[in-house]
Design an enzyme around this catalytic site. Structure first.
Site, PDB file in Angstrom:
ATOM      1  N   PRO A   1       0.846  -1.206   0.000  1.00 34.84           N
ATOM      2  CA  PRO A   1       0.000   0.000   0.000  1.00 34.84           C
ATOM      3  C   PRO A   1       0.870   1.240   0.000  1.00 34.84           C
ATOM      4  O   PRO A   1       1.929   1.269   0.622  1.00 34.84           O
ATOM      5  CB  PRO A   1      -0.768  -0.091   1.318  1.00 34.84           C
ATOM      6  CG  PRO A   1      -0.546  -1.455   1.853  1.00 34.84           C
ATOM      7  CD  PRO A   1       0.703  -1.988   1.218  1.00 34.84           C
ATOM      8  N   GLU A   2       0.446   2.262  -0.724  1.00 32.68           N
ATOM      9  CA  GLU A   2       1.165   3.529  -0.703  1.00 32.68           C
ATOM     10  C   GLU A   2       0.582   4.406   0.401  1.00 32.68           C
ATOM     11  O   GLU A   2      -0.469   4.108   0.961  1.00 32.68           O
ATOM     12  CB  GLU A   2       1.052   4.209  -2.073  1.00 32.68           C
ATOM     13  CG  GLU A   2       1.724   3.404  -3.175  1.00 32.68           C
ATOM     14  CD  GLU A   2       2.919   4.107  -3.789  1.00 32.68           C
ATOM     15  OE1 GLU A   2       3.373   5.132  -3.245  1.00 32.68           O
ATOM     16  OE2 GLU A   2       3.427   3.626  -4.809  1.00 32.68           O
TER      17      GLU A   2
ATOM     18  N   HIS B   1      -7.086 -16.035   7.399  1.00 30.95           N
ATOM     19  CA  HIS B   1      -5.996 -15.062   7.486  1.00 30.95           C
ATOM     20  C   HIS B   1      -6.271 -13.959   8.509  1.00 30.95           C
ATOM     21  O   HIS B   1      -5.583 -12.945   8.531  1.00 30.95           O
ATOM     22  CB  HIS B   1      -5.727 -14.453   6.107  1.00 30.95           C
ATOM     23  CG  HIS B   1      -5.383 -15.474   5.067  1.00 30.95           C
ATOM     24  ND1 HIS B   1      -4.335 -16.351   5.200  1.00 30.95           N
ATOM     25  CD2 HIS B   1      -5.968 -15.779   3.878  1.00 30.95           C
ATOM     26  CE1 HIS B   1      -4.291 -17.153   4.141  1.00 30.95           C
ATOM     27  NE2 HIS B   1      -5.263 -16.822   3.331  1.00 30.95           N
TER      28      HIS B   1
ATOM     29  N   ARG C   1      -0.392 -12.749   3.382  1.00 28.27           N
ATOM     30  CA  ARG C   1       1.037 -12.984   3.127  1.00 28.27           C
ATOM     31  C   ARG C   1       1.888 -12.719   4.362  1.00 28.27           C
ATOM     32  O   ARG C   1       3.070 -13.052   4.378  1.00 28.27           O
ATOM     33  CB  ARG C   1       1.502 -12.137   1.945  1.00 28.27           C
ATOM     34  CG  ARG C   1       0.784 -12.562   0.658  1.00 28.27           C
ATOM     35  CD  ARG C   1       1.221 -11.758  -0.529  1.00 28.27           C
ATOM     36  NE  ARG C   1       2.636 -11.971  -0.866  1.00 28.27           N
ATOM     37  CZ  ARG C   1       3.256 -11.332  -1.831  1.00 28.27           C
ATOM     38  NH1 ARG C   1       2.612 -10.424  -2.557  1.00 28.27           N
ATOM     39  NH2 ARG C   1       4.522 -11.567  -2.080  1.00 28.27           N
TER      40      ARG C   1
ATOM     41  N   LYS D   1      23.957  17.065  -4.939  1.00 32.41           N
ATOM     42  CA  LYS D   1      23.674  15.643  -5.203  1.00 32.41           C
ATOM     43  C   LYS D   1      23.454  15.436  -6.700  1.00 32.41           C
ATOM     44  O   LYS D   1      22.567  16.037  -7.296  1.00 32.41           O
ATOM     45  CB  LYS D   1      22.428  15.200  -4.426  1.00 32.41           C
ATOM     46  CG  LYS D   1      22.520  15.398  -2.924  1.00 32.41           C
ATOM     47  CD  LYS D   1      23.071  14.146  -2.258  1.00 32.41           C
ATOM     48  CE  LYS D   1      23.458  14.401  -0.792  1.00 32.41           C
ATOM     49  NZ  LYS D   1      22.355  14.901   0.002  1.00 32.41           N
TER      50      LYS D   1
END
Ligand SMILES: [Zn+2]
Length: 296
Positions: free
Chosen positions: A2-3, A104, A126, A169
C-alpha cells in the site's frame, strides 16, 4: 505494498470506529506476523483506551491512554475489518483487493465503545505486516522512524528543505524523491505522477533544482506543489488510483483516470498540446513512467 494515501484512508476509516474505545481484549491467533509480536503484547494493551489514530509514513499509529503507541504496518496484503453488530466494513481502497478469508484473520481487537462492543480484525494472507508497541515520546528513536524525512504533505516539507537535501547531489531526481531520508512514505507511483505534473525529467541531476547559493529554483517549488497535489488528490479519491477499479455496484470506479502517467507505457501523454508518448524505463529496479516530450 500500500502507498501512503492508502494507509491514510485506512486511518481515516478506522479512526471514527476506534478512537475513544477501550480495548477489552486483544486476541492474537499466532505468535508472529513478519516479526514476533512484542512480549506480553495482549496483556500490555488490555484495558487501555484508544486516544487517537495517527500515521507516520506508511505506518499506522494507535495511541493509547498510558502513553504507549501501537505501531502497525500493513505489509503487502494487510487490511483491517470493522465488525459491529451485523455490519462489516474494510476501510481504505487498495490496488490489489483485500482478502476476507477468515483463515488469514490474525489479530482481533475486542473493543467497547460508546455505541457498544465492536471488533476490529487484522487480516493478512502474506503476513508481511507487523505490529509493535513503543512509548509515544520515544517514537523518534524507533528504528524505522529514526532516519525518516518529513511527511510529503506535512508542515516540514518545503522547497527550502529539499534544496538543502538536493544541493550537490548528482543522483537522479527520481532516486532522491524515493529516498525515505528525504521524504517519508513517497512511493514509486506518486513520484512518477508528481514529476509528470511538474514537467521534470526523472533523470535530471537532483542538484539541478538548486541555485549556486543553495536556494530552491522555481522548478523545485513546482515539484513540492506537485507532490502535495498528487498525494492530496489520491487521499480524496479514497486512497488509491486503481485502474479498472470495479465498484460494488459493478460500475467502473472514478479512480480509473487518476493516473496521468504511471502504468501508461506507449499511451499518449495526457498533457494538452504535448503530443508526446509515455515511456517506461527501469531505474534502480523500479519502473519509471514519463513523457520524454514534456518532462525535460
Ligand atoms: Zn507530455
Amino acid at each position: 505494498m500500500p502507498e501512503l494515501p492508502e494507509v491514510e484512508t485506512v486511518r481515516r476509516g478506522l479512526a471514527p470506529a476506534m478512537e475513544g474505545t477501550r480495548i477489552i481484549r486483544l486476541d492474537l491467533r499466532r505468535g508472529d506476523l513478519r516479526f514476533p509480536f512484542p512480549a506480553d503484547f495482549a496483556e500490555k494493551v488490555t484495558g487501555r483506551r484508544i486516544v487517537a489514530l495517527s500515521r507516520r509514513a506508511k505506518y499506522l499509529l494507535i495511541d493509547l491512554d498510558d502513553g504507549m503507541t501501537m505501531i502497525c504496518h500493513l505489509g503487502m496484503s494487510g487490511s483491517f475489518r470493522i465488525e459491529q453488530g451485523a455490519d462489516s466494513a474494510v476501510p481504505g481502497v487498495f490496488h490489489v483487493p483485500r482478502s476476507k478469508d477468515e483463515k488469514h484473520d490474525h489479530v482481533f481487537f475486542h473493543l467497547e465503545g460508546p455505541s457498544g462492543p465492536l471488533r476490529v480484525i487484522y487480516n493478512d494472507p502474506r503476513r508481511f505486516g507487523f505490529m509493535d508497541l513503543m512509548a509515544r515520546n520515544a517514537l523518534d528513536t524507533y528504528p524505522a522512524f529514526r532516519d525518516l524525512g518529513p511527511e510529503p504533505v506535512g508542515n516540514r516539507m518545503s522547497a527550502e528543505y529539499l534544496a538543502k537535501r538536493f544541493g550537490g547531489k548528482k543522483q537522479p531526481l527520481k532516486s532522491s524523491l524515493l529516498d525515505q531520508k528525504n521524504i517519508a512514505g513517497l512511493g514509486n507511483i506518486y513520484v512518477c505522477e508528481a514529476l509528470w505534473r511538474a514537467r521534470l525529467s526523472p533523470f535530471a541531476a537532483s542538484d539541478s533544482m538548486v541555485t549556486k547559493t543553495g536556494r530552491p529554483k522555481k522548478s523545485l517549488d513546482l515539484l513540492v506543489d506537485s507532490i502535495r497535489a498528487v498525494i492530496d488528490e489520491a487521499i480524496l479519491a479514497g486512497g488509491s488510483s486503481l485502474r479498472d477499479h470495479i465498484q460494488t455496484d459493478g460500475t467502473l470506479g472514478y479512480f480509473q483516470h487518476s493516473f496521468r502517467v504511471y502504468d501508461r507505457e506507449s499511451e499518449p501523454c495526457l498533457r494538452l498540446d504535448c503530443g508526446g508518448t509515455v515511456r517506461r524505463m527501469v531505474q534502480a529496479g523500479r519502473s519509471t513512467f514519463y513523457c520524454d516530450t514534456c518532462q525535460r
